[in-house]
Design an enzyme around this catalytic site. Sequence first.
Site, PDB file in Angstrom:
ATOM      1  N   ARG A  96     -10.680  -0.210  11.463  1.00  7.56           N
ATOM      2  CA  ARG A  96      -9.412   0.266  10.877  1.00  7.56           C
ATOM      3  C   ARG A  96      -8.715   1.232  11.824  1.00  7.56           C
ATOM      4  O   ARG A  96      -7.485   1.190  11.975  1.00  7.56           O
ATOM      5  CB  ARG A  96      -9.702   0.953   9.538  1.00  7.56           C
ATOM      6  CG  ARG A  96      -8.461   1.568   8.913  1.00  7.56           C
ATOM      7  CD  ARG A  96      -8.764   2.113   7.553  1.00  7.56           C
ATOM      8  NE  ARG A  96      -7.603   2.688   6.915  1.00  7.56           N
ATOM      9  CZ  ARG A  96      -7.616   3.191   5.693  1.00  7.56           C
ATOM     10  NH1 ARG A  96      -8.728   3.178   4.986  1.00  7.56           N
ATOM     11  NH2 ARG A  96      -6.526   3.697   5.171  1.00  7.56           N
ATOM     12  N   ASN A 150      -8.823  -6.198   1.501  1.00 11.22           N
ATOM     13  CA  ASN A 150      -7.502  -6.337   2.138  1.00 11.22           C
ATOM     14  C   ASN A 150      -7.541  -7.208   3.387  1.00 11.22           C
ATOM     15  O   ASN A 150      -8.601  -7.339   3.994  1.00 11.22           O
ATOM     16  CB  ASN A 150      -7.000  -4.948   2.515  1.00 11.22           C
ATOM     17  CG  ASN A 150      -6.269  -4.303   1.358  1.00 11.22           C
ATOM     18  OD1 ASN A 150      -5.577  -4.977   0.620  1.00 11.22           O
ATOM     19  ND2 ASN A 150      -6.448  -2.995   1.209  1.00 11.22           N
ATOM     20  N   CYS A 172      -5.132  -5.566  -6.705  1.00 12.44           N
ATOM     21  CA  CYS A 172      -4.704  -4.373  -5.982  1.00 12.44           C
ATOM     22  C   CYS A 172      -4.486  -3.257  -7.004  1.00 12.44           C
ATOM     23  O   CYS A 172      -4.125  -3.526  -8.143  1.00 12.44           O
ATOM     24  CB  CYS A 172      -3.393  -4.680  -5.266  1.00 12.44           C
ATOM     25  SG  CYS A 172      -2.772  -3.275  -4.336  1.00 12.44           S
ATOM     26  N   HIS A 202       1.335  -5.592  -1.832  1.00 11.34           N
ATOM     27  CA  HIS A 202       1.930  -4.511  -1.041  1.00 11.34           C
ATOM     28  C   HIS A 202       3.396  -4.791  -0.712  1.00 11.34           C
ATOM     29  O   HIS A 202       3.958  -4.218   0.230  1.00 11.34           O
ATOM     30  CB  HIS A 202       1.109  -4.216   0.240  1.00 11.34           C
ATOM     31  CG  HIS A 202      -0.219  -3.577  -0.063  1.00 11.34           C
ATOM     32  ND1 HIS A 202      -1.118  -3.198   0.894  1.00 11.34           N
ATOM     33  CD2 HIS A 202      -0.793  -3.238  -1.249  1.00 11.34           C
ATOM     34  CE1 HIS A 202      -2.191  -2.658   0.321  1.00 11.34           C
ATOM     35  NE2 HIS A 202      -2.016  -2.681  -0.983  1.00 11.34           N
ATOM     36  N   TYR A 256       4.396   0.764  -0.401  1.00  9.51           N
ATOM     37  CA  TYR A 256       4.378   0.127   0.928  1.00  9.51           C
ATOM     38  C   TYR A 256       5.771  -0.272   1.417  1.00  9.51           C
ATOM     39  O   TYR A 256       5.953  -0.561   2.599  1.00  9.51           O
ATOM     40  CB  TYR A 256       3.429  -1.083   0.924  1.00  9.51           C
ATOM     41  CG  TYR A 256       1.978  -0.643   0.913  1.00  9.51           C
ATOM     42  CD1 TYR A 256       1.280  -0.462   2.101  1.00  9.51           C
ATOM     43  CD2 TYR A 256       1.320  -0.359  -0.274  1.00  9.51           C
ATOM     44  CE1 TYR A 256      -0.031  -0.023   2.102  1.00  9.51           C
ATOM     45  CE2 TYR A 256       0.010   0.079  -0.285  1.00  9.51           C
ATOM     46  CZ  TYR A 256      -0.667   0.239   0.907  1.00  9.51           C
ATOM     47  OH  TYR A 256      -1.960   0.691   0.914  1.00  9.51           O
TER      48      TYR A 256
END
Length: 442
Positions: A96, A150, A172, A202, A256
């Site tokens: 990440r 994700n 989500c 998102h 988002y």
Amino acid sequence: MAEGIKITTIGGGSSYTPELIEGFINRYEELPVSELWLVDIEAGKEKLDIVGNLARRMIQKAGLPIEVHLTLDRQKALKDADFVTTQFRVGLLEARSKDERIPLKHAVIGQETNGPGGLFKGLRTIPVILDIVRDMKEYCPDAWLINFTNPAGMVTEAILRYTDFRKVIGLCNVPIGIEMGVARLLDVDHDRIRIDFAGLNHMVYGLDVYLDGVSVKDRVIELLSAEDTSSFVKNIDGQAFEQGFIRALGALTCPYHQFYYKTDEMLAHDLKNYEAGTTRAEVVKKLESELFERYKDPDLAIKPPQLAERGGAHYSDAAVRLITSIYTDKKDIQPVNTINNGAISGIPDDSAVEISSLITKDGPKPLVLGDLPVAAQGLVMQIKSFERIGAEAAVTGNYDTALLAMTINPLVPSDKVAKVILDEMLEAHQEHLPQFFSKVES
Ligand code: G6P
């Protein structure tokens, strides 16, 4: 379904697991779970043991007969499961960090589910999820897969497009976070609020908002247009939108959207964190190590409040209310990622969408919500194309397809920049992208 439900959680060593345990404890009467199998990989064994022991203490404290099994053997864990939840991170937080930092180095938003980071998380995750689906078809073909991993939209798209497995639901916590945020603004209980969500993961919009079944959309838009809605999740640090913009859009945005409608401001903010060495991955690494220290405490038998600092807060509410409604055939309305089947106009029928759906024992039945606002249609379609092409690149390991996905992403300014970032990220993530590197010579 027989009495006594078997749940299997892949990525069971995640710091989020106490969320899930709390959810199962709170809903035990409606959802009598008898076995919970937490599965992880060798590298996650220590965390699995720590979180598994906390899960056992929480269940013991609640006085419930739920057996907790900890294992590295995924197939054994999947055998005869009723529900499978996934919450794993291929490459752990180190990956990440690269997803966030490499794009930022080239002045492009670095985020784990959006832009280049989202693409690479998909490239790493999709082959693994397709492998899990293969195992499920063999060991628990009747189970539902509730995927929280994700990028949930691209992952659900990949399963729908590249397998014949249909018992998949992408989940989500953003929609439930928006519902709760709106309830707070109106100062009412969460269960009195319902929102018609439509769009993609998102990238979801609230088309209408109801309080006790009566539309209060105009009032909520007025209130929201003065709010920083990114505060609805802990992982995004944004600002309020221009009030006239939200009024004219006529729909609720999700946190988002900040990356798309405020790209420059978000980039400037993220670049500051990048230069200070504190992108979200670093913040989460620190939070995680504090959480695991707490989880080790043999006297701890509840979900520690610090977990609310993670972006995925309320995940348990979303996951467990969904599983409960399938199990009890509740037919209530919840936002999930599922096959469109004509529910949102303009998006292919066979694509994944995030949409309010009736939850039945046969799965989600999306509400037919029709057109998205004109102002949202183009961006949603662009992201859908990105998800489709990203999923194709993940499955084929084709370089040009990956370049195409990267280039059409709205957060990437040009094909040249796309190529530079793509090459650097492919190299950085090589060990988790065998489909791009282990081609048989012909
Ligand atoms: C949000 C998103 C999740 C994401 C999480 C990240 O809630 O909906 O998809 O995984 O935030 O949170 P973190 O604490 O890991 O930054």
